[in-house]
Design a protein around this motif. Structure first.
Motif, PDB file in Angstrom:
ATOM      1  N   ARG A  95       0.819  -0.964   0.137  1.00 43.65           N
ATOM      2  CA  ARG A  95       0.170  -0.015   0.041  1.00 43.65           C
ATOM      3  C   ARG A  95       0.943   1.199   0.090  1.00 43.65           C
ATOM      4  O   ARG A  95       0.505   2.235  -0.639  1.00 43.65           O
ATOM      5  N   ARG A  96       1.965   1.210   0.804  1.00 43.64           N
ATOM      6  CA  ARG A  96       2.913   2.343   0.772  1.00 43.64           C
ATOM      7  C   ARG A  96       3.426   2.568  -0.748  1.00 43.64           C
ATOM      8  O   ARG A  96       3.692   3.628  -1.116  1.00 43.64           O
ATOM      9  N   LEU A  97       3.809   1.472  -1.392  1.00 41.40           N
ATOM     10  CA  LEU A  97       4.490   1.402  -2.662  1.00 41.40           C
ATOM     11  C   LEU A  97       3.249   1.988  -3.741  1.00 41.40           C
ATOM     12  O   LEU A  97       3.531   2.876  -4.479  1.00 41.40           O
ATOM     13  N   GLN A  98       2.002   1.892  -3.363  1.00 38.20           N
ATOM     14  CA  GLN A  98       0.950   2.215  -4.315  1.00 38.20           C
ATOM     15  C   GLN A  98       0.881   3.758  -4.045  1.00 38.20           C
ATOM     16  O   GLN A  98       0.583   4.575  -5.141  1.00 38.20           O
ATOM     17  N   LEU A  99       1.112   4.451  -2.803  1.00 36.06           N
ATOM     18  CA  LEU A  99       1.061   5.560  -2.410  1.00 36.06           C
ATOM     19  C   LEU A  99       2.169   6.375  -3.142  1.00 36.06           C
ATOM     20  O   LEU A  99       2.203   7.311  -3.834  1.00 36.06           O
ATOM     21  N   LEU A 100       3.302   5.659  -3.133  1.00 39.00           N
ATOM     22  CA  LEU A 100       4.538   6.489  -3.835  1.00 39.00           C
ATOM     23  C   LEU A 100       4.140   6.525  -5.407  1.00 39.00           C
ATOM     24  O   LEU A 100       4.819   7.346  -5.859  1.00 39.00           O
ATOM     25  N   GLU A 101       3.616   5.288  -5.817  1.00 35.38           N
ATOM     26  CA  GLU A 101       3.435   5.491  -7.179  1.00 35.38           C
ATOM     27  C   GLU A 101       2.567   6.780  -7.822  1.00 35.38           C
ATOM     28  O   GLU A 101       2.921   7.005  -8.866  1.00 35.38           O
ATOM     29  N   ILE A 102       1.820   6.939  -7.015  1.00 32.07           N
ATOM     30  CA  ILE A 102       1.041   8.243  -7.244  1.00 32.07           C
ATOM     31  C   ILE A 102       1.806   9.652  -7.136  1.00 32.07           C
ATOM     32  O   ILE A 102       1.630  10.388  -7.788  1.00 32.07           O
ATOM     33  N   LEU A 103       2.263   9.583  -5.935  1.00 31.06           N
ATOM     34  CA  LEU A 103       3.079  10.956  -5.374  1.00 31.06           C
ATOM     35  C   LEU A 103       4.075  11.340  -6.384  1.00 31.06           C
ATOM     36  O   LEU A 103       4.547  12.402  -6.752  1.00 31.06           O
ATOM     37  N   ILE A 104       4.709  10.197  -6.910  1.00 28.41           N
ATOM     38  CA  ILE A 104       5.994  10.375  -7.631  1.00 28.41           C
ATOM     39  C   ILE A 104       5.699  11.038  -8.945  1.00 28.41           C
ATOM     40  O   ILE A 104       6.700  11.414  -9.625  1.00 28.41           O
ATOM     41  N   GLN A 105       4.103  11.072  -9.519  1.00 29.94           N
ATOM     42  CA  GLN A 105       4.071  11.534 -10.892  1.00 29.94           C
ATOM     43  C   GLN A 105       3.553  12.926 -10.635  1.00 29.94           C
ATOM     44  O   GLN A 105       3.072  13.600 -11.427  1.00 29.94           O
ATOM     45  N   SER A 106       3.524  13.572  -9.206  1.00 31.33           N
ATOM     46  CA  SER A 106       3.362  15.167  -8.972  1.00 31.33           C
ATOM     47  C   SER A 106       1.883  15.524  -9.337  1.00 31.33           C
ATOM     48  O   SER A 106       1.707  16.231 -10.180  1.00 31.33           O
ATOM     49  N   PRO A 107       0.755  14.734  -8.820  1.00 30.00           N
ATOM     50  CA  PRO A 107      -0.407  15.088  -9.064  1.00 30.00           C
ATOM     51  C   PRO A 107      -0.700  16.491  -8.378  1.00 30.00           C
ATOM     52  O   PRO A 107      -0.141  16.638  -7.475  1.00 30.00           O
TER      53      PRO A 107
END
Length: 621
Positions: A445-457
């Motif tokens: 779940r932490r990796l899933q959150l990282l995947e989102i934030l890494i794209q600078s939404p």
């Protein structure tokens, strides 16, 4: 009186020490919460307490004669087991009688003549005074949304199975109860009921939960696991936060002192001839101990979030006269809203009221029946789904992150390598080359959150983001979201999380109208409680009230059978209705849609009638 004593418990996996000489006790009536970051040993400790894992050393001792029950994350059931078989324990004589009674009543509903059998069971229940137990069991099942006792458990969803397991352990009224994330898959109303139930229940409790309001109201002792050690705080969650801060300040002072000693010892070690064997062994041993102490602060367990949001223009997202539903069922009617930069919106409402449909409309996953959703040119969504993403289990963490971005912008034009960003997400350099399939649920779940934030939404939509995240990660995520320079929508049953981050709510009440409530979740609940109850009709006189029949304490035999029958019929109708609505979602033929819609309407009328009668009978019982 200690119900549980844990002494010098240690456990290692490979070269990693999970628990190191952990010692604590749980007294009668004490309610203990285990807290710590993902990977700190909470689940391992629970598995040792429940006998699933064995420690490398140390001992776990339960008081003789007490009943211990547990509910872990993934309950297991026997093949073909019904809900009735799952919730009542055959090893408990009282439960066995109630189970026989329930089965006999179910057989009678199918037309089997078993009046004598039922009468004998009623006499046994009367003689053992078990009606209160039966009533409490039905209350617990009802509060957890369990009505059809004939269902096969294996056919139910994971969330429903978790509720059945929770009902089973509560009905058995153990002396010591062990719970792992009991609030997952429960709606807010059910969580609040469970919170009240456990806070007054006469039982000892050990639980792991991320729900901080739940911790505050239920627990009176916090046991923190950190770097293999256990720290006990005799108080609730607020007390824990205060004392933890004091402990860390004291540790920081001792670490600074150790660093000064370390520098002197290091100078002494370096000045000694390498070939000389006369170094004082006690000095060398002391040096190593001082070094470990001096650099212990480097082993931080704190997640660091500072990913930069993309620039957001004046136009963010506009909804104009949005309407949507399935067949004759309208979920959203003529809703309009213009999102502003830094909007903080929470979405609340019962299951089936349209929350998920609304999110899917915003994300473009489904097309509205009427109205428009217009996205700003610079709006960039980050969508954190409730369902865990399907990662490639063979892919390493670092390869996955690099497939998204090589560098991450962290503010003011600064960038860092993606590997460093992973480290800030508590994926240490040596862990980054680990296959994703080896990660725990919380780490994924932490990796899933990282995947989102890494794209600078710049527009975050978070659907149940708190599930499977530890308290430390949650606190850091909250701090990040408080300073997030974009718009935010949150769907969550975590009341603390909602209260801290949202300033108004979209309230879905099932009436197809979405209410924009100014305030957070607690403000909303308070507004409901402060709403005065409707006044009695003016025509109602004292004389009329005096004529009302006195409330009976028990249902007649005929009424009891009707009540049991309604409890079996209502869930079946609800399942049938849900299946028809699901058909409507995929059906494109207009005539078939009209036919299915008519069936849904007929079932809805039956449900209304039966639920009203069930309510009347439940008031009598």
């Amino acid at each position: 009186m200690n119900y549980l004593s844990v002494e010098n418990l240690s456990k290692t996996f490979g070269d990693r020490t999970i628990l190191n000489q952990v010692t604590f006790g749980v007294a009668q009536g004490e309610k203990v919460a285990l807290v710590g970051v993902n990977g700190s040993g909470k689940s391992t400790l629970l598995k040792i307490l429940t006998g699933i894992e064995t420690p490398d050393s140390g001992q776990v001792v339960f008081k003789n004669g007490i009943t211990v029950k547990h509910l872990l994350q993934n309950p297991e059931f026997s093949k073909g087991q019904s809900v009735l078989d799952a919730v009542f324990d055959d090893n408990n004589p009282d439960h066995a009688i109630l189970k026989q009674y329930e089965k006999a009543m179910l057989r009678s509903l199918t037309g089997q003549e078993n009046h004598d059998e039922i009468q004998q069971l009623i006499e046994q229940i009367d003689s053992k005074n078990l009606w209160d137990l039966e009533s409490q069991a039905k209350q617990i099942l009802g509060k957890l949304g369990i009505h059809d006792l004939q269902q096969k458990v294996q056919l139910l969803s994971g969330g429903q199975q978790k509720r059945i397991s929770l009902a089973s352990v509560l009905i058995q009224k153990p002396d010591l109860l062990i719970l792992d994330e009991p609030t997952n898959h429960l709606d807010i109303d059910t969580i609040e009921w469970l919170e009240k139930y456990l806070s007054v229940a006469n039982m000892a409790l050990i639980l792991v939960t991320h729900d901080r309001y739940f911790l505050e109201q239920v627990t009176n002792n916090i046991l923190e696991l950190e770097l293999g050690k256990a720290y006990s705080y005799q108080g609730n969650y607020a007390y824990f936060l205060e004392k933890k801060a004091e402990r860390e300040i004291n540790e920081a002072a001792s670490i600074d002192k150790a660093k000064n000693i370390y520098r002197k010892e290091l100078d002494w070690i370096r000045r000694q001839p390498k070939a000389r064997g006369t170094k004082a062994k006690y000095r060398v041993d002391a040096f190593q101990e001082t070094k470990d102490k001096a650099f212990s602060a480097q082993k931080t367990n704190e997640l660091e979030l500072n990913a930069q949001a993309s620039r957001q223009g004046k136009k963010v997202l506009e909804i104009a006269h949005l309407s949507h539903g399935f067949g004759e069922k309208s979920l959203i009617k003529d809703f309009s809203y213009t999102f502003q930069r830094k909007d903080r919106i929470g979405i609340v409402g019962p299951n089936g009221s349209g929350k998920t449909t609304f999110i899917r409309l915003l994300m473009g996953e489904i097309t509205p029946n009427a109205g428009e959703i217009e996205q700003g040119q610079t709006t960039k969504f980050g969508y954190y789904r409730q369902v865990e993403e399907s990662f490639n289990p063979e892919q390493t963490i670092i390869d996955f992150a690099k497939s998204i971005a090589e560098v991450v912008e962290v503010g003011k034009g600064r960038t860092i390598p993606v590997s460093q960003f992973l480290t800030r997400f508590l994926f240490a350099p040596d862990v980054q080359y680990k296959p994703i399939g080896k990660l725990s649920g919380g780490e994924k779940r932490r990796l899933q959150l990282l995947e989102i934030l890494i794209q600078s939404p710049n527009f975050l939509v978070l659907d149940e983001p708190t599930n499977d995240l530890d308290l430390i990660t949650l606190g850091t995520l909250e701090n990040y979201l408080e300073g997030f320079d974009g718009s935010l929508i949150i769907v969550s049953h975590d009341r603390y999380f909602m209260d801290k981050l949202v300033d108004h709510l979209f309230v879905f009440d099932g009436s197809e109208n979405i209410k924009d409530f100014p305030g957070n979740y607690t403000d909303f609940r308070n507004s409901i409680q402060d709403t005065p109850a409707p006044s009695p009709k003016a025509s109602e006189s004292k004389k009329d009230k005096q004529k009302e029949p006195k409330e009976r304490k028990k249902l007649s035999f005929k009424e009891q059978r009707e009540f049991e029958q309604l409890e079996a019929e209502i869930p079946k109708l609800e399942v049938e209705k849900a299946k028809l609505i699901e058909q409507m979602n995929t059906e494109t033929d207009h005539e078939k849609l009209m036919d299915i819609s008519g069936k849904v309407e007929a079932i809805t009328e039956q449900l209304d009638e039966k639920e009203l009668r069930w309510l009347v009978l439940s008031e009598i019982s």
